[in-house]
Design a protein around this motif. Sequence first.
Motif, PDB file in Angstrom:
ATOM      1  N   ARG A 444       6.723  -2.190 -79.231  1.00 33.55           N
ATOM      2  CA  ARG A 444       7.232  -3.377 -78.406  1.00 33.55           C
ATOM      3  C   ARG A 444       7.725  -4.375 -79.545  1.00 33.55           C
ATOM      4  O   ARG A 444       7.162  -4.266 -80.771  1.00 33.55           O
ATOM      5  N   LEU A 445       8.946  -5.114 -79.400  1.00 32.51           N
ATOM      6  CA  LEU A 445       9.319  -5.805 -80.280  1.00 32.51           C
ATOM      7  C   LEU A 445       9.029  -7.320 -79.890  1.00 32.51           C
ATOM      8  O   LEU A 445       9.102  -7.731 -78.834  1.00 32.51           O
ATOM      9  N   VAL A 446       8.078  -7.967 -80.779  1.00 36.15           N
ATOM     10  CA  VAL A 446       7.566  -8.970 -80.245  1.00 36.15           C
ATOM     11  C   VAL A 446       8.031 -10.418 -81.483  1.00 36.15           C
ATOM     12  O   VAL A 446       8.146 -10.289 -82.416  1.00 36.15           O
ATOM     13  N   VAL A 447       8.174 -11.473 -80.411  1.00 39.64           N
ATOM     14  CA  VAL A 447       8.839 -12.762 -81.047  1.00 39.64           C
ATOM     15  C   VAL A 447       7.534 -13.653 -81.348  1.00 39.64           C
ATOM     16  O   VAL A 447       6.772 -13.955 -80.398  1.00 39.64           O
ATOM     17  N   ASP A 448       7.368 -14.207 -82.508  1.00 39.43           N
ATOM     18  CA  ASP A 448       6.343 -15.195 -83.024  1.00 39.43           C
ATOM     19  C   ASP A 448       7.010 -16.439 -82.603  1.00 39.43           C
ATOM     20  O   ASP A 448       7.970 -16.977 -83.391  1.00 39.43           O
ATOM     21  N   ARG A 451       7.344 -19.286 -85.336  1.00 35.37           N
ATOM     22  CA  ARG A 451       8.263 -19.161 -86.583  1.00 35.37           C
ATOM     23  C   ARG A 451       9.761 -19.434 -85.938  1.00 35.37           C
ATOM     24  O   ARG A 451      10.606 -19.573 -87.009  1.00 35.37           O
ATOM     25  N   CYS A 452      10.127 -18.833 -84.843  1.00 32.67           N
ATOM     26  CA  CYS A 452      11.419 -18.774 -84.367  1.00 32.67           C
ATOM     27  C   CYS A 452      12.109 -20.017 -84.240  1.00 32.67           C
ATOM     28  O   CYS A 452      11.867 -21.065 -84.004  1.00 32.67           O
ATOM     29  N   ARG A 453      13.388 -20.061 -85.145  1.00 32.05           N
ATOM     30  CA  ARG A 453      14.323 -21.196 -85.178  1.00 32.05           C
ATOM     31  C   ARG A 453      15.459 -21.116 -84.475  1.00 32.05           C
ATOM     32  O   ARG A 453      16.431 -21.885 -84.666  1.00 32.05           O
ATOM     33  N   GLY A 454      15.676 -20.099 -83.904  1.00 30.91           N
ATOM     34  CA  GLY A 454      16.936 -19.861 -83.004  1.00 30.91           C
ATOM     35  C   GLY A 454      18.221 -19.572 -83.730  1.00 30.91           C
ATOM     36  O   GLY A 454      19.348 -19.940 -83.128  1.00 30.91           O
ATOM     37  N   HIS A 455      17.830 -18.805 -84.978  1.00 38.99           N
ATOM     38  CA  HIS A 455      19.239 -18.244 -85.419  1.00 38.99           C
ATOM     39  C   HIS A 455      20.167 -17.484 -84.579  1.00 38.99           C
ATOM     40  O   HIS A 455      21.303 -17.220 -84.903  1.00 38.99           O
ATOM     41  N   GLY A 456      19.426 -16.614 -83.924  1.00 41.60           N
ATOM     42  CA  GLY A 456      20.212 -15.707 -83.179  1.00 41.60           C
ATOM     43  C   GLY A 456      20.519 -14.395 -83.751  1.00 41.60           C
ATOM     44  O   GLY A 456      21.491 -13.371 -83.047  1.00 41.60           O
ATOM     45  N   LEU A 457      20.145 -14.066 -84.842  1.00 38.02           N
ATOM     46  CA  LEU A 457      20.312 -12.914 -85.505  1.00 38.02           C
ATOM     47  C   LEU A 457      19.833 -11.742 -84.903  1.00 38.02           C
ATOM     48  O   LEU A 457      20.630 -10.620 -84.768  1.00 38.02           O
ATOM     49  N   CYS A 458      18.594 -11.918 -84.497  1.00 34.11           N
ATOM     50  CA  CYS A 458      18.307 -10.704 -83.839  1.00 34.11           C
ATOM     51  C   CYS A 458      19.024 -10.084 -82.526  1.00 34.11           C
ATOM     52  O   CYS A 458      19.013  -8.852 -82.501  1.00 34.11           O
ATOM     53  N   ALA A 459      19.530 -10.842 -82.008  1.00 36.29           N
ATOM     54  CA  ALA A 459      20.490 -10.372 -80.855  1.00 36.29           C
ATOM     55  C   ALA A 459      21.684  -9.751 -81.147  1.00 36.29           C
ATOM     56  O   ALA A 459      22.224  -8.911 -80.578  1.00 36.29           O
ATOM     57  N   ASP A 460      22.268 -10.292 -82.524  1.00 33.33           N
ATOM     58  CA  ASP A 460      23.210  -9.677 -82.870  1.00 33.33           C
ATOM     59  C   ASP A 460      23.127  -8.347 -83.336  1.00 33.33           C
ATOM     60  O   ASP A 460      23.591  -7.333 -83.464  1.00 33.33           O
ATOM     61  N   CYS A 496      15.386 -11.063 -89.682  1.00 33.62           N
ATOM     62  CA  CYS A 496      15.133 -12.363 -88.992  1.00 33.62           C
ATOM     63  C   CYS A 496      14.701 -13.134 -90.544  1.00 33.62           C
ATOM     64  O   CYS A 496      13.903 -12.861 -91.144  1.00 33.62           O
ATOM     65  N   PRO A 497      15.517 -14.409 -90.777  1.00 32.40           N
ATOM     66  CA  PRO A 497      15.224 -15.129 -91.896  1.00 32.40           C
ATOM     67  C   PRO A 497      13.874 -15.744 -91.841  1.00 32.40           C
ATOM     68  O   PRO A 497      13.259 -16.403 -92.775  1.00 32.40           O
ATOM     69  N   GLU A 498      13.427 -16.138 -90.543  1.00 30.18           N
ATOM     70  CA  GLU A 498      12.180 -17.032 -90.322  1.00 30.18           C
ATOM     71  C   GLU A 498      10.907 -15.761 -90.286  1.00 30.18           C
ATOM     72  O   GLU A 498       9.668 -16.437 -89.921  1.00 30.18           O
ATOM     73  N   LEU A 499      10.740 -14.440 -90.553  1.00 27.66           N
ATOM     74  CA  LEU A 499      10.123 -13.435 -90.200  1.00 27.66           C
ATOM     75  C   LEU A 499       9.188 -13.950 -89.011  1.00 27.66           C
ATOM     76  O   LEU A 499       8.105 -13.561 -88.648  1.00 27.66           O
ATOM     77  N   ALA A 500      10.029 -14.034 -87.718  1.00 31.15           N
ATOM     78  CA  ALA A 500       9.430 -14.183 -86.518  1.00 31.15           C
ATOM     79  C   ALA A 500       9.385 -13.039 -85.524  1.00 31.15           C
ATOM     80  O   ALA A 500       8.891 -13.237 -84.744  1.00 31.15           O
ATOM     81  N   LEU A 501       9.784 -11.833 -86.165  1.00 33.77           N
ATOM     82  CA  LEU A 501       9.764 -10.578 -85.464  1.00 33.77           C
ATOM     83  C   LEU A 501       8.839  -9.647 -86.157  1.00 33.77           C
ATOM     84  O   LEU A 501       8.680  -9.527 -87.348  1.00 33.77           O
ATOM     85  N   ARG A 502       8.129  -9.014 -85.035  1.00 33.59           N
ATOM     86  CA  ARG A 502       7.311  -8.075 -85.755  1.00 33.59           C
ATOM     87  C   ARG A 502       7.500  -6.855 -84.687  1.00 33.59           C
ATOM     88  O   ARG A 502       7.669  -6.848 -83.361  1.00 33.59           O
ATOM     89  N   LEU A 503       7.159  -5.448 -84.948  1.00 35.78           N
ATOM     90  CA  LEU A 503       7.256  -4.458 -84.341  1.00 35.78           C
ATOM     91  C   LEU A 503       5.723  -4.010 -84.279  1.00 35.78           C
ATOM     92  O   LEU A 503       5.036  -3.454 -84.948  1.00 35.78           O
ATOM     93  N   GLU A 504       5.351  -3.646 -82.821  1.00 32.29           N
ATOM     94  CA  GLU A 504       4.004  -3.396 -82.532  1.00 32.29           C
ATOM     95  C   GLU A 504       3.996  -1.729 -81.912  1.00 32.29           C
ATOM     96  O   GLU A 504       4.915  -1.547 -81.048  1.00 32.29           O
ATOM     97  N   GLY A 505       2.905  -1.105 -82.031  1.00 38.92           N
ATOM     98  CA  GLY A 505       2.956   0.235 -81.627  1.00 38.92           C
ATOM     99  C   GLY A 505       3.738   1.293 -82.639  1.00 38.92           C
ATOM    100  O   GLY A 505       4.616   1.005 -83.281  1.00 38.92           O
TER     101      GLY A 505
END
Length: 505
Positions: A444-448, A451-460, A496-505
């Motif tokens: 799973r890709l998990v959003v913290d 930390r998230c500031r809505g830069h939107g890079l993850c969706a790109d 992610c510039p805010e380290l707001a994403l992590r991959l679990e599993g």
Amino acid sequence: MTFTLPAAPAGRGTAEAVPDLACLGEPRLLAGLEDRDRMDRVAHLTVHGGLPDLRLEELMDLAENIALRGRGGAGFPFVRKLRAVVDAAGRQGADTAVVVNGSEGEPSCLKDAALLLYAPHLVLDGAVLCANALGAREVALGVTRGDVERSLQEALAERGPDGPRIRVGRLPERFVTGESSALTSGLDDGPALPTGSPVRTSERGLRGLPTLFSNTETYAQIAVAARLGALGFRETGLPGEPGTVLLTVAGEHVVEAPTGALLTYVLDVCGTAPGQGVLVGGYHGRWLTPEGAAEAVISRQSLSSLGATLGAGAVLPLPEDTCPVAETVAVTAWLAGESAGQCGPCALGLPALADALRHAADGGGTASLEAVRTRMRAVEKRGACSHPDGSAGFVSSALGTFPDEFERHAEGAGCGRGATGALPLPGGPPGGRSAPREEQSTSRLVVDWTRCRGHGLCADVAPDLLGLDRDGFPDRARSPVPDALRRQALRAVRRCPELALRLEG
């Protein structure tokens, strides 16, 4: 004007693939199918009108004035085929014959099936037009599908006994069946295998007679042109390549498009995109990179300038979720199995090439890729027919288009993806088509959110996993990650510039 035509019911007593139909602009070959699933004789005459009776000189002038080329792969000028048959018949003092190649041994092509199932009278008209002009007493159609054979028999019953004798022959479903000497041999009750003879069918073909041999679409095009005239035919398409072409897109859509149409537009109409690249011309064709596909228009000249070929009109985009190496390995193995078994480069060289490619894909080391190239050189220009050259060319194009993918696999890194059947084969990909993404997910890709500031890079970076809500934040907190998209998820985590994403599993 762009529209989708209703496909014929998948029934008609067959489990064969039945293509969807679409048209860009006014239909010609597919005219009349907007509101019916098959053009019977009455509907055909209502839409197209009666067939003109052209003298041989008029037919040759028409073919030359519309720059008609064969639509079966090689693109040979049709008027030169006509002249070759006439010259041979004159030298030999012989009768002539007409053969329609309605076989499609390649799983990525369905346009012959589309014409013969939905508009058989247009093909028959073209063959009869040529037979009458040549004075040929016989027209033979070679097909490999039971539903196509039944459709043609039904059409012949609707036409009655007038004109040249027309017969339909059912031949084995093989890639090499459509080769001219193989098809004519099969129609003469011989083996449907290439003879390897340098004698052209225009010299000696059906029953030993000088024979006009061409593809289903070619005859349909000349039947349309005979009604429109050269000027009317040229009103659509490019000046140097007028008219329309039939394309089989993604192995399931048959599209009639004017020459000059953007390749990306054709893909968009079919609900797809270039992805990692586009194979044009089928399994003896060549790959276009996404950048090349963006430049390409539907024309032989355009595709040739990009190192590709229109071939039989197969267009196969490669989605991001499949492995180009695995797809290439699967197709190469299938091509090796389609050998006629009559010459060393085909019977021995192609299986050896397939084995070498599989060894490289399984982590055989960087030297294993050079072994693949050695195997390719061993079969090129040595076969009794074009099958070894075409198969080696397919592998060479894949190596040149996806060099990093092949290097990674040879080094043992791989990509974590398998073949999904984007390049269709009988029976589907080895092990079956991939399961839906949710069923494949092991992480799973998990959003913290702290930390998230809505830069939107993850969706790109990971558009197949994450979208953005209207405020610009990820639209979900946890996203299933199929194994095929794990690399995409890891890139999103790293970017992610805010380290707001992590991959679990």
